[in-house]
Enzyme design. Structure first.
Site, PDB file in Angstrom:
ATOM      1  N   GLU A  60     -27.596  16.487   4.693  1.00 14.18           N
ATOM      2  CA  GLU A  60     -28.548  16.966   3.691  1.00 14.18           C
ATOM      3  C   GLU A  60     -28.191  16.542   2.267  1.00 14.18           C
ATOM      4  OE1 GLU A  60     -28.968  18.955   7.363  1.00 14.18           O
ATOM      5  OE2 GLU A  60     -27.172  19.074   6.106  1.00 14.18           O
ATOM      6  N   THR A  88     -17.806  12.499  20.596  1.00 16.17           N
ATOM      7  CA  THR A  88     -18.901  11.535  20.681  1.00 16.17           C
ATOM      8  C   THR A  88     -18.893  10.671  19.425  1.00 16.17           C
ATOM      9  OG1 THR A  88     -20.529  12.924  19.562  1.00 16.17           O
ATOM     10  CG2 THR A  88     -20.263  13.243  21.958  1.00 16.17           C
ATOM     11  N   HIS A  90     -21.148  10.777  17.159  1.00 10.72           N
ATOM     12  CA  HIS A  90     -22.005  11.434  16.179  1.00 10.72           C
ATOM     13  C   HIS A  90     -21.443  11.300  14.758  1.00 10.72           C
ATOM     14  CE1 HIS A  90     -24.781  14.285  14.412  1.00 10.72           C
ATOM     15  NE2 HIS A  90     -23.749  14.983  13.940  1.00 10.72           N
TER      16      HIS A  90
END
Length: 171
Positions: A60, A88, A90
């Site tokens: 954000e 992962t 990510h």
């Protein structure tokens, strides 16, 4: 990754505005970045206004940075976040996305955006770079913000002077 901080730029007594946009995720480490950046900014630009804007996570940060760049035209924006590698990819995807977005904002709006959204393999790395004094990335981000703000101010004032000079009469 270097273990030395860049040299400290000279103190700037001019008034200015610096915005810090910081993630609430991994708060302990992000707060360390904010504290060090704020302390360094106050030392380097004692007359500047420093504003803090908190967002939920690193993803954000760019939307608030873009809004600040568009509406307020600050001397610089410092983006602070900590992304810890999990099982992962990510974290890698998130880091690249945020980095690309912050660079686009800086270029499109002509406002320096200092990227202190940091990706670490583990908490030991985060602790060393966010909480300790030796290689604190918050301190480095503040130094970069003041230095690039000074460079841009100089470039812009020279451009203004060059544009305002009347043409020479060679005849």
């Amino acid at each position: 990754m270097t273990k030395e901080s860049p040299s400290r730029p000279p103190t700037d007594k001019a008034k200015g505005a610096f915005h810090i946009v910081a993630s609430r995720f991994n708060t302990q480490y992000v707060d360390g970045l904010i504290d060090h950046a704020t302390e360094e900014l106050r030392g380097l630009a004692p007359n500047a206004t420093i504003s803090l804007h908190r967002v939920p996570g690193s993803f954000e940060i760019p939307v608030v940075a873009r809004e600040l760049a568009a509406q307020h035209q600050p001397d610089a924006i410092i983006a602070c976040g900590v992304i810890l590698q999990g099982e992962t990819n990510h974290a890698e995807n998130l880091s690249r996305s945020v980095t690309d977005a912050l660079q686009r904002i800086a270029i499109e709006h002509g406002v320096p955006v200092i990227n202190a959204v940091l990706s670490f393999d583990n908490e030991n790395q985060a602790r060393a770079r966010c909480l300790e004094n030796t290689i604190n990335r918050g301190t480095e981000a503040a130094r970069a913000a003041v230095e690039i703000a000074n460079v841009l101010s100089e470039v812009r004032s020279k451009q203004g002077a060059a544009v305002s000079k009347p043409p020479r009469d060679n005849g």
